[in-house]
Design a protein around this motif. Structure first.
Motif, PDB file in Angstrom:
ATOM      1  N   SER A 163       0.845  -1.197   0.000  1.00 28.05           N
ATOM      2  CA  SER A 163       0.000   0.000   0.000  1.00 28.05           C
ATOM      3  C   SER A 163       0.876   1.241   0.000  1.00 28.05           C
ATOM      4  O   SER A 163       1.936   1.269   0.637  1.00 28.05           O
ATOM      5  CB  SER A 163      -0.938   0.023   1.205  1.00 28.05           C
ATOM      6  OG  SER A 163      -0.218   0.295   2.399  1.00 28.05           O
ATOM      7  N   TYR A 203      -0.312  -0.414  -4.516  1.00 29.33           N
ATOM      8  CA  TYR A 203      -1.683   0.103  -4.518  1.00 29.33           C
ATOM      9  C   TYR A 203      -1.671   1.497  -3.892  1.00 29.33           C
ATOM     10  O   TYR A 203      -1.329   1.662  -2.718  1.00 29.33           O
ATOM     11  CB  TYR A 203      -2.607  -0.825  -3.727  1.00 29.33           C
ATOM     12  CG  TYR A 203      -2.972  -2.082  -4.484  1.00 29.33           C
ATOM     13  CD1 TYR A 203      -4.158  -2.138  -5.231  1.00 29.33           C
ATOM     14  CD2 TYR A 203      -2.128  -3.191  -4.499  1.00 29.33           C
ATOM     15  CE1 TYR A 203      -4.498  -3.283  -5.943  1.00 29.33           C
ATOM     16  CE2 TYR A 203      -2.456  -4.335  -5.211  1.00 29.33           C
ATOM     17  CZ  TYR A 203      -3.638  -4.375  -5.933  1.00 29.33           C
ATOM     18  OH  TYR A 203      -3.976  -5.496  -6.655  1.00 29.33           O
ATOM     19  N   MET A 233      -5.731  -1.162   2.935  1.00 24.60           N
ATOM     20  CA  MET A 233      -4.304  -0.969   3.188  1.00 24.60           C
ATOM     21  C   MET A 233      -3.789  -1.970   4.224  1.00 24.60           C
ATOM     22  O   MET A 233      -2.665  -2.458   4.120  1.00 24.60           O
ATOM     23  CB  MET A 233      -4.036   0.465   3.652  1.00 24.60           C
ATOM     24  CG  MET A 233      -4.139   1.493   2.542  1.00 24.60           C
ATOM     25  SD  MET A 233      -3.488   3.125   2.999  1.00 24.60           S
ATOM     26  CE  MET A 233      -4.778   3.710   4.089  1.00 24.60           C
ATOM     27  N   CYS A 263      -2.697  -5.346   2.781  1.00 21.18           N
ATOM     28  CA  CYS A 263      -1.500  -5.439   1.944  1.00 21.18           C
ATOM     29  C   CYS A 263      -0.367  -6.125   2.708  1.00 21.18           C
ATOM     30  O   CYS A 263      -0.282  -6.043   3.933  1.00 21.18           O
ATOM     31  CB  CYS A 263      -1.069  -4.053   1.488  1.00 21.18           C
ATOM     32  SG  CYS A 263      -2.197  -3.291   0.278  1.00 21.18           S
ATOM     33  N   ASN A 303       3.594  -1.906   3.671  1.00 19.10           N
ATOM     34  CA  ASN A 303       2.973  -0.575   3.664  1.00 19.10           C
ATOM     35  C   ASN A 303       4.004   0.530   3.538  1.00 19.10           C
ATOM     36  O   ASN A 303       5.038   0.494   4.210  1.00 19.10           O
ATOM     37  CB  ASN A 303       2.176  -0.352   4.948  1.00 19.10           C
ATOM     38  CG  ASN A 303       1.236  -1.499   5.279  1.00 19.10           C
ATOM     39  OD1 ASN A 303       1.599  -2.393   6.032  1.00 19.10           O
ATOM     40  ND2 ASN A 303       0.050  -1.498   4.712  1.00 19.10           N
ATOM     41  N   SER A 343      -2.910   6.146   7.755  1.00 21.19           N
ATOM     42  CA  SER A 343      -2.108   5.040   7.215  1.00 21.19           C
ATOM     43  C   SER A 343      -1.219   4.408   8.285  1.00 21.19           C
ATOM     44  O   SER A 343      -0.804   3.251   8.157  1.00 21.19           O
ATOM     45  CB  SER A 343      -1.285   5.491   6.006  1.00 21.19           C
ATOM     46  OG  SER A 343      -0.555   6.668   6.242  1.00 21.19           O
TER      47      SER A 343
END
Length: 295
Positions: free
Chosen positions: A162, A205, A242, A245, A248, A256
């Motif tokens: 992510s 992503y 996220m 994933c 990150n 995030s």
């Protein structure tokens, strides 16, 4: 009971809840939330207007009553006195516990079982002991869209990474411009190269409030996918994606941060920016977990 003041966006609310939940579990008492901050008429040019995003998760929010909140209506001076009471060898009841600075405040863990928490509490040191409980509490209870479920299946089947790009109100609101650093294209390119060095099959992503900026500024040879269907009140679905994933790359954003923290991959690699704020004198040494890489 533990009452926690809720404020800010979803990521901030998760920090506030996590610390309060830790204290409530430790003391064996009920946890309640003060939502009065969301009800105020805020200046939209100065603040981003928020609501309680935690309702999308398995947190079962209980709202404190006006009578319960009234016990903590004290003068500014009284709140300062209460703060220093945490240094005493005995505990006082009805204590107003205000976060004194950004870094981890260890004495706050000694707060009594009847207190009000006022702060952001942005360090895993406030709650890492109850990670198992928080993984359960931050399980989604709201429905996912068909498109989100489709993307989730792709993410789970790939060496997914992510990338969170936070711009939006960091740029559009004048006060935020003086507070937050902005992750530039060099940060993202360096982070992507570091990830690809570990796994050449990485699929990146991108989750962003300004995906066009990333498309225009960050030119790479990698497989990049854009997730753009979750906006506004559906943004919690981006946090969920996220967290699925394998690895990150986060922005200087609590949103995030939490996606990476909730990532259950035991071999995960998390890259975070060194500079969270423009004011370098603010001590962020306890913000980023030791296992994460800072660029």
């Amino acid at each position: 009971m533990i009452i926690v003041k809720m404020m800010g966006g979803l990521g901030n609310q998760m920090f506030q809840y996590a610390f309060a939940k830790h204290l409530a579990v430790k003391q064996g008492v009920e946890l309640k939330m003060d939502l009065s901050h969301f009800k105020r008429e805020l200046n939209k040019d100065k603040f981003t207007v928020r609501d309680l995003g935690l309702s999308h998760f398995n947190t079962n929010p209980v709202i404190a009553s006006e009578a319960e909140l009234k016990r903590y209506e004290k003068s500014k001076f009284s709140k300062i006195i209460d703060l220093f009471c945490l240094n005493l060898p005995f505990k006082l009841n009805h204590l107003y516990v205000r976060e004194p600075f950004f870094r981890f405040y260890k004495k706050a863990l000694n707060a009594p079982k009847d207190c009000y928490l006022d702060g952001y509490w942005q360090s895993e040191y406030y709650f890492r002991e109850i990670r198992k409980e928080l993984l359960n509490d931050f399980t989604l209870v709201s429905e996912l869209s068909d498109e989100t479920m489709h993307v989730a299946e792709k993410i789970k089947s790939q060496q997914s990474v992510s990338i969170h790009v936070r711009r939006g109100d960091y740029i559009s609101i004048a006060e935020n411009q003086t507070i937050y650093s902005i992750c530039d294209e060099q940060y993202y390119l360096t982070a992507m190269n570091r990830m690809a060095d570990i796994n050449k099959d990485s699929v990146f992503y991108v989750f962003s409030d300004e995906p066009e900026w990333f498309k225009t500024k960050v030119h790479s040879k990698y497989n990049v996918q854009y997730v753009m269907h979750n906006v506004g009140k559906n943004s919690y679905q981006d946090l969920y994606l996220m967290s699925l994933c394998k690895h990150n790359i986060i922005a200087n954003s609590s949103f995030s941060w939490w996606a990476a923290w909730l990532n259950k991959n035991i071999e995960k690699m998390v890259i975070a920016p060194k500079n969270w704020f423009k004011n370098r004198s603010k001590d962020t040494s306890d913000l980023i977990p030791k296992a994460w890489i800072q660029l």
